[in-house]
Every structure is written in C-alpha cells, then in structure tokens.
Design a protein around this motif. Structure first.
Motif, PDB file in Angstrom:
ATOM      1  N   LEU A 125       0.824  -1.205   0.000  1.00 37.71           N
ATOM      2  CA  LEU A 125       0.000   0.000   0.000  1.00 37.71           C
ATOM      3  C   LEU A 125       0.859   1.257   0.000  1.00 37.71           C
ATOM      4  CD1 LEU A 125      -2.782  -1.074   2.526  1.00 37.71           C
ATOM      5  CD2 LEU A 125      -2.683  -1.406   0.054  1.00 37.71           C
ATOM      6  N   VAL A 126       1.908   1.266   0.795  1.00 43.32           N
ATOM      7  CA  VAL A 126       2.942   2.298   0.802  1.00 43.32           C
ATOM      8  C   VAL A 126       4.265   1.558   0.957  1.00 43.32           C
ATOM      9  CG1 VAL A 126       1.487   4.145   1.763  1.00 43.32           C
ATOM     10  CG2 VAL A 126       2.799   2.703   3.306  1.00 43.32           C
ATOM     11  N   PRO A 127       5.397   2.182   0.644  1.00 42.44           N
ATOM     12  CA  PRO A 127       6.667   1.463   0.744  1.00 42.44           C
ATOM     13  C   PRO A 127       6.864   0.805   2.115  1.00 42.44           C
ATOM     14  CG  PRO A 127       6.998   3.533  -0.377  1.00 42.44           C
ATOM     15  CD  PRO A 127       5.573   3.534   0.114  1.00 42.44           C
ATOM     16  N   GLY A 128       7.069  -0.510   2.071  1.00 45.65           N
ATOM     17  CA  GLY A 128       7.323  -1.264   3.293  1.00 45.65           C
ATOM     18  C   GLY A 128       6.088  -1.731   4.038  1.00 45.65           C
ATOM     19  N   LYS A 129       4.894  -1.431   3.537  1.00 51.35           N
ATOM     20  CA  LYS A 129       3.658  -1.815   4.225  1.00 51.35           C
ATOM     21  C   LYS A 129       2.778  -2.624   3.270  1.00 51.35           C
ATOM     22  CE  LYS A 129       4.403   1.032   7.812  1.00 51.35           C
ATOM     23  NZ  LYS A 129       4.032   1.121   9.160  1.00 51.35           N
ATOM     24  N   ASP A 130       2.720  -3.944   3.509  1.00 49.91           N
ATOM     25  CA  ASP A 130       1.948  -4.847   2.660  1.00 49.91           C
ATOM     26  C   ASP A 130       0.645  -5.252   3.341  1.00 49.91           C
ATOM     27  OD1 ASP A 130       4.130  -4.786   1.019  1.00 49.91           O
ATOM     28  OD2 ASP A 130       4.851  -6.780   1.525  1.00 49.91           O
ATOM     29  N   ALA A 131      -0.332  -5.597   2.534  1.00 50.64           N
ATOM     30  CA  ALA A 131      -1.601  -6.124   3.025  1.00 50.64           C
ATOM     31  C   ALA A 131      -1.953  -7.351   2.199  1.00 50.64           C
ATOM     32  CB  ALA A 131      -2.695  -5.064   2.922  1.00 50.64           C
ATOM     33  N   MET A 132      -2.696  -8.272   2.815  1.00 49.18           N
ATOM     34  CA  MET A 132      -3.049  -9.532   2.166  1.00 49.18           C
ATOM     35  C   MET A 132      -4.418  -9.448   1.502  1.00 49.18           C
ATOM     36  SD  MET A 132      -2.506 -12.678   1.546  1.00 49.18           S
ATOM     37  CE  MET A 132      -3.008 -14.356   1.653  1.00 49.18           C
ATOM     38  N   CYS A 133      -4.452  -9.838   0.232  1.00 50.77           N
ATOM     39  CA  CYS A 133      -5.719  -9.964  -0.491  1.00 50.77           C
ATOM     40  C   CYS A 133      -5.959 -11.461  -0.681  1.00 50.77           C
ATOM     41  CB  CYS A 133      -5.657  -9.247  -1.838  1.00 50.77           C
ATOM     42  SG  CYS A 133      -7.233  -9.244  -2.706  1.00 50.77           S
TER      43      CYS A 133
END
Length: 183
Positions: A125-133
C-alpha cells in the motif's frame, strides 16, 4: 511621543506604497532558493518510536538521505528543515510512509509484491507496508490460482477491509473494483 509614532507610521506606509509596490507588487509564491524552509507535521505520539528507530537508525537514515534537520517533540510534532524544499518534502513522505495507517473502507493503488498461488497476494500500500488480499477477494468469479488474476509487479486497486485478530492488514480487490464501477 504618540504624535511621533503616528508620523513615522504614515511615512512607512508612503514608502511601501510609493517605492516597494513598484519593486514588487505582491509577495513571491515561493521563497528564495537559499532561504531555509520548514515543514511541520503531526503524528500519533505512539508512532514516534518507529520514526526514530532503534538507536536512532531510522531518523539518521532519513537525515542522511535528504540532508534535512529533523526535530521530534514528545507530542508528535515533527519539524523538518532544509534550504531545499524538495528535500523537506522527501523527508515528510518518508515519515508519513513509516507512520501510515490505512482507513477501513478507503481505496489504495498498490503493487503486488508476493503471490501465494492457493492463498492470495500481498499488495504494497505504501513502501514497506503490505496487506493480504485473499484469493476469494480477487475476482467476482471463483479463482483457482492467484496468478490467473495477478502477478508480482502488477498494480491494482484494493479496498482496505480491516485488521484481523493477528494484526494483519486485509484488503479486497473485488470490493475496490465494485466501488470504482469496474465490476
């Protein structure tokens, strides 16, 4: 004394009107390149530790990369100073990325960083911050493999749906498509 101040005030106004307005009709839109610039932002005081990092490593890296002077107060106020406004903006962006917290229901445009074929995709979503779909949230129809819809490096719209009990960020691609009218 009062009369003297009144006379000098009137003289100052005459100087401004007669001389200064001819030299510069309105204030400049931007400060001179050599003038120091400062940006102030406010973050959640609980996030100060993340911006500073262990032993000050994070804040030192931001300072080294941008050349800015950064001061952080206990109330979450951050002051970023430099003679280069673009350096200030780069430092602000880095800090905002560190303290980023997504809003439930908000849409984000991110890049697929990792794919697990039968489980889902991790979108940055932003550099270094992932989210799971999760695979069930990719398309409106049944999806056998994530790679049928997304691959590493693809960019896609996602909708932040919340944080699960383990603290993981969850997103939905199909909710984002529906909201954007692409369904």
């Amino acid at each position: 004394m009062k009369e003297a101040f009144s006379i000098t005030k009137e003289a100052r106004f005459q100087i401004l009107d007669a001389i200064m307005l001819k030299a510069i009709a309105e204030p400049r839109k931007e400060l001179a390149k050599s003038a120091p610039k400062m940006i102030q932002i406010k973050i959640n005081p609980d996030k100060i530790r993340e911006v500073i990092g262990s032993g000050g490593k994070v804040i030192q890296k931001i300072t080294a990369d941008t050349g800015c002077k950064i001061d952080i107060n206990d109330d979450g106020s951050i002051f970023i100073a430099s003679s280069d406004i673009e350096a200030c903006r780069a430092a602000r962006k880095t800090i905002e990325d560190i303290v980023f917290e997504p809003e439930v229901g908000a849409l984000y445009y991110g890049e697929v960083k990792r794919v697990i074929s039968n489980l889902g995709a991790f979108v940055e979503l932003v550099p270094g911050k992932d989210a799971m779909c999760h695979i069930k949230d990719l398309e409106f129809k049944r999806t056998e493999k994530v790679e049928d819809v997304l691959n590493v490096g693809d960019k896609t719209w996602v909708k932040f749906t919340g944080i699960d009990e383990k603290g993981r960020w969850n997103i939905s691609r199909k909710d984002a498509l529906r909201e954007r009218g692409e369904a």
